[in-house]
Design a protein around this motif. Structure first.
Motif, mmCIF file in Angstrom:
data_model
loop_
_atom_site.group_PDB
_atom_site.id
_atom_site.type_symbol
_atom_site.label_atom_id
_atom_site.label_comp_id
_atom_site.label_asym_id
_atom_site.label_seq_id
_atom_site.Cartn_x
_atom_site.Cartn_y
_atom_site.Cartn_z
ATOM 1 N N ASP A 1 -9.233 6.991 20.227
ATOM 2 C CA ASP A 1 -9.057 5.999 21.293
ATOM 3 C C ASP A 1 -7.667 5.364 21.281
ATOM 4 O OD1 ASP A 1 -9.109 4.303 19.115
ATOM 5 O OD2 ASP A 1 -10.993 3.310 19.649
ATOM 6 N N GLY A 2 -6.776 5.853 20.410
ATOM 7 C CA GLY A 2 -5.408 5.353 20.366
ATOM 8 C C GLY A 2 -5.157 4.271 19.334
ATOM 9 N N ARG A 3 -6.203 3.655 18.834
ATOM 10 C CA ARG A 3 -6.000 2.624 17.821
ATOM 11 C C ARG A 3 -5.529 3.266 16.519
ATOM 12 N NH1 ARG A 3 -11.326 -0.482 17.026
ATOM 13 N NH2 ARG A 3 -12.131 1.662 17.219
ATOM 14 N N LEU A 4 -4.972 2.432 15.657
ATOM 15 C CA LEU A 4 -4.438 2.895 14.384
ATOM 16 C C LEU A 4 -5.271 2.351 13.233
ATOM 17 C CD1 LEU A 4 -0.616 2.321 15.031
ATOM 18 C CD2 LEU A 4 -1.990 4.373 15.503
ATOM 19 N N ARG A 5 -5.398 3.161 12.208
ATOM 20 C CA ARG A 5 -6.107 2.727 11.002
ATOM 21 C C ARG A 5 -5.198 2.988 9.812
ATOM 22 N NH1 ARG A 5 -12.083 4.614 10.741
ATOM 23 N NH2 ARG A 5 -12.201 2.885 12.240
ATOM 24 N N TYR A 6 -5.038 1.967 8.981
ATOM 25 C CA TYR A 6 -4.162 2.103 7.816
ATOM 26 C C TYR A 6 -4.573 1.085 6.771
ATOM 27 C CZ TYR A 6 -1.456 -2.190 8.720
ATOM 28 O OH TYR A 6 -1.065 -3.493 8.869
ATOM 29 N N VAL A 7 -3.992 1.191 5.595
ATOM 30 C CA VAL A 7 -4.225 0.233 4.515
ATOM 31 C C VAL A 7 -2.978 -0.634 4.373
ATOM 32 C CG1 VAL A 7 -4.699 -0.079 2.064
ATOM 33 C CG2 VAL A 7 -5.766 1.810 3.302
ATOM 34 N N PRO A 8 -3.080 -1.917 4.668
ATOM 35 C CA PRO A 8 -1.911 -2.784 4.511
ATOM 36 C C PRO A 8 -1.457 -2.836 3.061
ATOM 37 C CG PRO A 8 -3.641 -3.873 5.784
ATOM 38 C CD PRO A 8 -4.255 -2.647 5.185
ATOM 39 N N ALA A 9 -0.187 -3.089 2.845
ATOM 40 C CA ALA A 9 0.350 -3.202 1.492
ATOM 41 C C ALA A 9 -0.421 -4.252 0.711
ATOM 42 C CB ALA A 9 1.835 -3.555 1.546
ATOM 43 N N GLY A 10 -0.939 -3.857 -0.430
ATOM 44 C CA GLY A 10 -1.711 -4.765 -1.258
ATOM 45 C C GLY A 10 -3.116 -4.995 -0.776
ATOM 46 N N GLY A 11 -3.536 -4.290 0.269
ATOM 47 C CA GLY A 11 -4.882 -4.475 0.793
ATOM 48 C C GLY A 11 -5.913 -3.743 -0.036
ATOM 49 N N SER A 12 -7.149 -4.163 0.095
ATOM 50 C CA SER A 12 -8.245 -3.540 -0.652
ATOM 51 C C SER A 12 -8.976 -2.498 0.174
ATOM 52 C CB SER A 12 -9.237 -4.604 -1.117
ATOM 53 O OG SER A 12 -9.789 -5.288 -0.001
ATOM 54 N N GLY A 13 -8.569 -2.304 1.404
ATOM 55 C CA GLY A 13 -9.229 -1.341 2.268
ATOM 56 C C GLY A 13 -8.508 -1.245 3.597
ATOM 57 N N PRO A 14 -8.945 -0.338 4.463
ATOM 58 C CA PRO A 14 -8.245 -0.116 5.726
ATOM 59 C C PRO A 14 -8.601 -1.139 6.789
ATOM 60 C CG PRO A 14 -10.088 1.382 5.542
ATOM 61 C CD PRO A 14 -10.051 0.612 4.258
ATOM 62 N N VAL A 15 -7.696 -1.264 7.742
ATOM 63 C CA VAL A 15 -7.935 -2.080 8.922
ATOM 64 C C VAL A 15 -7.662 -1.214 10.148
ATOM 65 C CG1 VAL A 15 -7.352 -4.251 7.773
ATOM 66 C CG2 VAL A 15 -5.553 -2.954 8.934
ATOM 67 N N THR A 16 -8.309 -1.545 11.254
ATOM 68 C CA THR A 16 -8.110 -0.835 12.518
ATOM 69 C C THR A 16 -7.434 -1.781 13.499
ATOM 70 O OG1 THR A 16 -10.063 0.511 12.084
ATOM 71 C CG2 THR A 16 -9.249 0.453 14.354
ATOM 72 N N VAL A 17 -6.323 -1.358 14.066
ATOM 73 C CA VAL A 17 -5.465 -2.254 14.838
ATOM 74 C C VAL A 17 -5.031 -1.569 16.135
ATOM 75 C CG1 VAL A 17 -4.623 -3.435 12.759
ATOM 76 C CG2 VAL A 17 -3.416 -1.407 13.622
ATOM 77 N N PRO A 18 -4.467 -2.334 17.072
ATOM 78 C CA PRO A 18 -3.977 -1.737 18.322
ATOM 79 C C PRO A 18 -2.825 -0.764 18.076
ATOM 80 C CG PRO A 18 -4.242 -4.111 18.542
ATOM 81 C CD PRO A 18 -4.387 -3.806 17.088
ATOM 82 N N PRO A 19 -2.530 0.091 19.059
ATOM 83 C CA PRO A 19 -1.492 1.118 18.885
ATOM 84 C C PRO A 19 -0.109 0.573 18.578
ATOM 85 C CG PRO A 19 -2.843 1.597 20.801
ATOM 86 C CD PRO A 19 -3.229 0.232 20.344
ATOM 87 N N ASP A 20 0.172 -0.663 18.998
ATOM 88 C CA ASP A 20 1.511 -1.218 18.790
ATOM 89 C C ASP A 20 1.553 -2.247 17.668
ATOM 90 O OD1 ASP A 20 -0.020 -3.118 20.037
ATOM 91 O OD2 ASP A 20 1.471 -3.639 21.579
ATOM 92 N N ASP A 21 0.571 -2.210 16.786
ATOM 93 C CA ASP A 21 0.508 -3.211 15.717
ATOM 94 C C ASP A 21 1.739 -3.116 14.819
ATOM 95 O OD1 ASP A 21 -1.234 -5.130 14.007
ATOM 96 O OD2 ASP A 21 -0.549 -3.602 12.594
ATOM 97 N N PRO A 22 2.452 -4.211 14.624
ATOM 98 C CA PRO A 22 3.680 -4.170 13.819
ATOM 99 C C PRO A 22 3.445 -3.755 12.367
ATOM 100 C CG PRO A 22 3.586 -6.185 15.130
ATOM 101 C CD PRO A 22 2.243 -5.533 15.239
ATOM 102 N N GLY A 23 2.324 -4.190 11.798
ATOM 103 C CA GLY A 23 2.046 -3.841 10.411
ATOM 104 C C GLY A 23 1.848 -2.352 10.220
ATOM 105 N N ALA A 24 1.095 -1.728 11.137
ATOM 106 C CA ALA A 24 0.860 -0.289 11.042
ATOM 107 C C ALA A 24 2.160 0.479 11.245
ATOM 108 C CB ALA A 24 -0.176 0.141 12.067
ATOM 109 N N LEU A 25 2.961 0.062 12.212
ATOM 110 C CA LEU A 25 4.212 0.763 12.472
ATOM 111 C C LEU A 25 5.187 0.588 11.309
ATOM 112 C CD1 LEU A 25 4.685 -0.059 16.269
ATOM 113 C CD2 LEU A 25 3.666 1.985 15.210
ATOM 114 N N ALA A 26 5.158 -0.586 10.679
ATOM 115 C CA ALA A 26 6.004 -0.803 9.507
ATOM 116 C C ALA A 26 5.543 0.063 8.338
ATOM 117 C CB ALA A 26 5.996 -2.279 9.116
#
Length: 448
Positions: free
Chosen positions: A62-87
């Motif tokens: 559906d275009g959303r992004l899933r990733y594990v933030p730095a220091g995170g304990s698990g993944p998050v699902t965010v919009p396609p333009d989420d700055p954290g995922a792109l970083a």
């Protein structure tokens, strides 16, 4: 040190099954992680999902992004333009660019990049390189870890390579050997398996590759006590016939006679130890390791060569993929070894097009084993047989998971199965592509 396996909680348990008599189940299709110890296996069945190029950030259908933030304990699902995922994607691309990605074209470089990113996620803080992120595979096998260190060193990621080698040095037994496997915290898994002596060869070879590729001889000097213990144990293991004793090889099964899966890595390791010792000014040790390497070389020629380099010194023990450990990049090319490699490849071919480890492999021939298959790719690439290397790579690439991970096994119908990604296979493929670029050095041969 954290290893989060959030598979069932986050995604359910729908894993594929291989039909037929040799069915194998695929337990994960790829990984998410933060590169700092959090690993999340991704299940099979994520139809339409793919990684952002050069990253561990997953784009969902559906275009959303899933990733594990730095220091995170698990993944998050965010919009396609989420700055954290792109970083996060930018950080992994920068990591790849800090080294070198091998490959003669875009497709090969994409394969190498994904393998390097998978290896990166499997290396936990402190250098514990786990074989795969699933139960019973989430241990450090010194063999697999050494190969992962070599792959990282060959591609310019020396910090991570040094961490793996440091971890291995830290868990080494006082007698210079290693247990079969370790937990990520460094504690040995004492399940009745004897130490596997091939680890000594792989550690010494990987340390030499690390030092040679990046002119990191100060790292070799710092790790020399562990290298010396490993080389002393390797040299001391050679019996009156010049061969190491019977024991468990990479099949993790004991043999009644000396096996090639131990003898060949020890030859490469002793050659590497000789070169390190002389470069670092340890001349007495250099002479001892040179003598041991020459003696072992003659013993392999006497004990294995007359039978076509089978698994053990018994002529009926069958062809074995370990013959690749005698070929480039572990040794200069030899005509008889090259012929044996090519003949062995034909004898170990599975019906699905991959390879099995040996003619007497107890699991049969219906299920191919990707490390064995990739070893034939590596020796072909390092020996200048580009077409053969390309054929093996084509088969391996066609049997990855939908997220581009190399599995441990491929079933009769061509479906990937077991652990994925498997760090050893990922490392072998990276080294094979690097060898085609001329990036993987060959240990020199002492003359006595």
């Amino acid at each position: 040190m954290l290893l989060f396996l959030l598979f069932a909680v986050l995604f359910g348990s729908g894993a594929g099954r291989e039909g037929g008599g040799g069915r194998v189940r695929l337990h994960a299709a790829g990984l998410l992680g933060d590169g700092a110890g959090t690993i999340v296996p991704l299940p099979p069945g994520l139809t339409g999902a793919s990684y952002l190029p050069g990253s561990d950030v997953l784009r969902l259908p559906d275009g959303r992004l899933r990733y594990v933030p730095a220091g995170g304990s698990g993944p998050v699902t965010v919009p396609p333009d989420d700055p954290g995922a792109l970083a996060a994607a930018a950080r992994t691309r920068a990591w790849l660019e800090s080294g070198r990605v091998p490959g003669s074209n875009g497709a090969e470089r994409d394969i190498a990049a994904r393998s390097l990113l998978n290896i990166r996620l499997l290396v936990l803080p402190g250098g514990a390189a786990v074989a795969a992120a699933r139960d019973r595979w989430d241990y450090v096998w010194p063999r697999d870890a050494g190969w992962m260190a070599a792959a990282l060193a060959a591609t310019g990621h020396h910090e991570e390579s040094r961490e793996i080698l440091g971890f291995l040095a830290g868990v080494q037994r006082p007698d210079g050997t290693w247990e079969a496997r370790y937990r990520p915290d460094g504690s040995p898994v004492l399940d009745g398996r004897a130490p596997q002596l091939d680890a000594n060869g792989w550690f010494l070879w990987a340390l030499w590759v690390h030092a040679q590729m990046g002119n990191r001889w100060e790292d070799a000097r710092a790790l020399w006590p562990a290298a010396r213990r490993a080389a002393d144990a390797a040299a001391g293991s050679l019996g009156p016939d010049g061969l190491p004793p019977p024991g468990a090889d990479y099949w993790e099964r004991g043999t009644l006679r000396p096996n090639l899966g131990t003898a060949a890595p020890l030859r490469a390791g002793l050659r590497a130890a000789w070169d390190m010792a002389r470069r670092l000014g340890h001349h007495r040790e250099a002479r001892r390791y040179a003598r041991a390497a020459v003696w072992l070389d003659a013993a392999i020629e006497h004990g294995f060569a007359p039978h076509g380099y089978p698994r053990t010194t018994a002529s009926g023990s069958g062809a074995d993929a370990a013959v690749n450990f005698l070929a480039p990049p572990f040794a200069p090319p030899e005509k008889e070894v090259g012929r044996a490699v090519r003949e062995t490849a034909g004898r170990l071919l599975a019906p699905n097009g991959g390879a099995v480890p040996g003619e007497r492999w107890p699991a049969g021939r219906e299920v191919a084993w990707t490390p064995a298959t990739a070893l034939f790719m590596l020796s072909a690439a390092a020996s200048g047989r580009g077409r053969a290397a390309d054929r093996w790579l084509g088969w391996l690439a066609a049997h990855r998971t939908q997220l581009g991970a190399f599995p441990e096994k491929v079933g009769p119908a061509g479906r990937p199965g077991s652990a994925a990604p498997l760090g050893w296979t990922e490392a072998i493929v990276v080294l094979a592509l690097a060898a085609e670029e001329g990036w993987v050095p060959v240990p020199p041969v002492p003359r006595g």
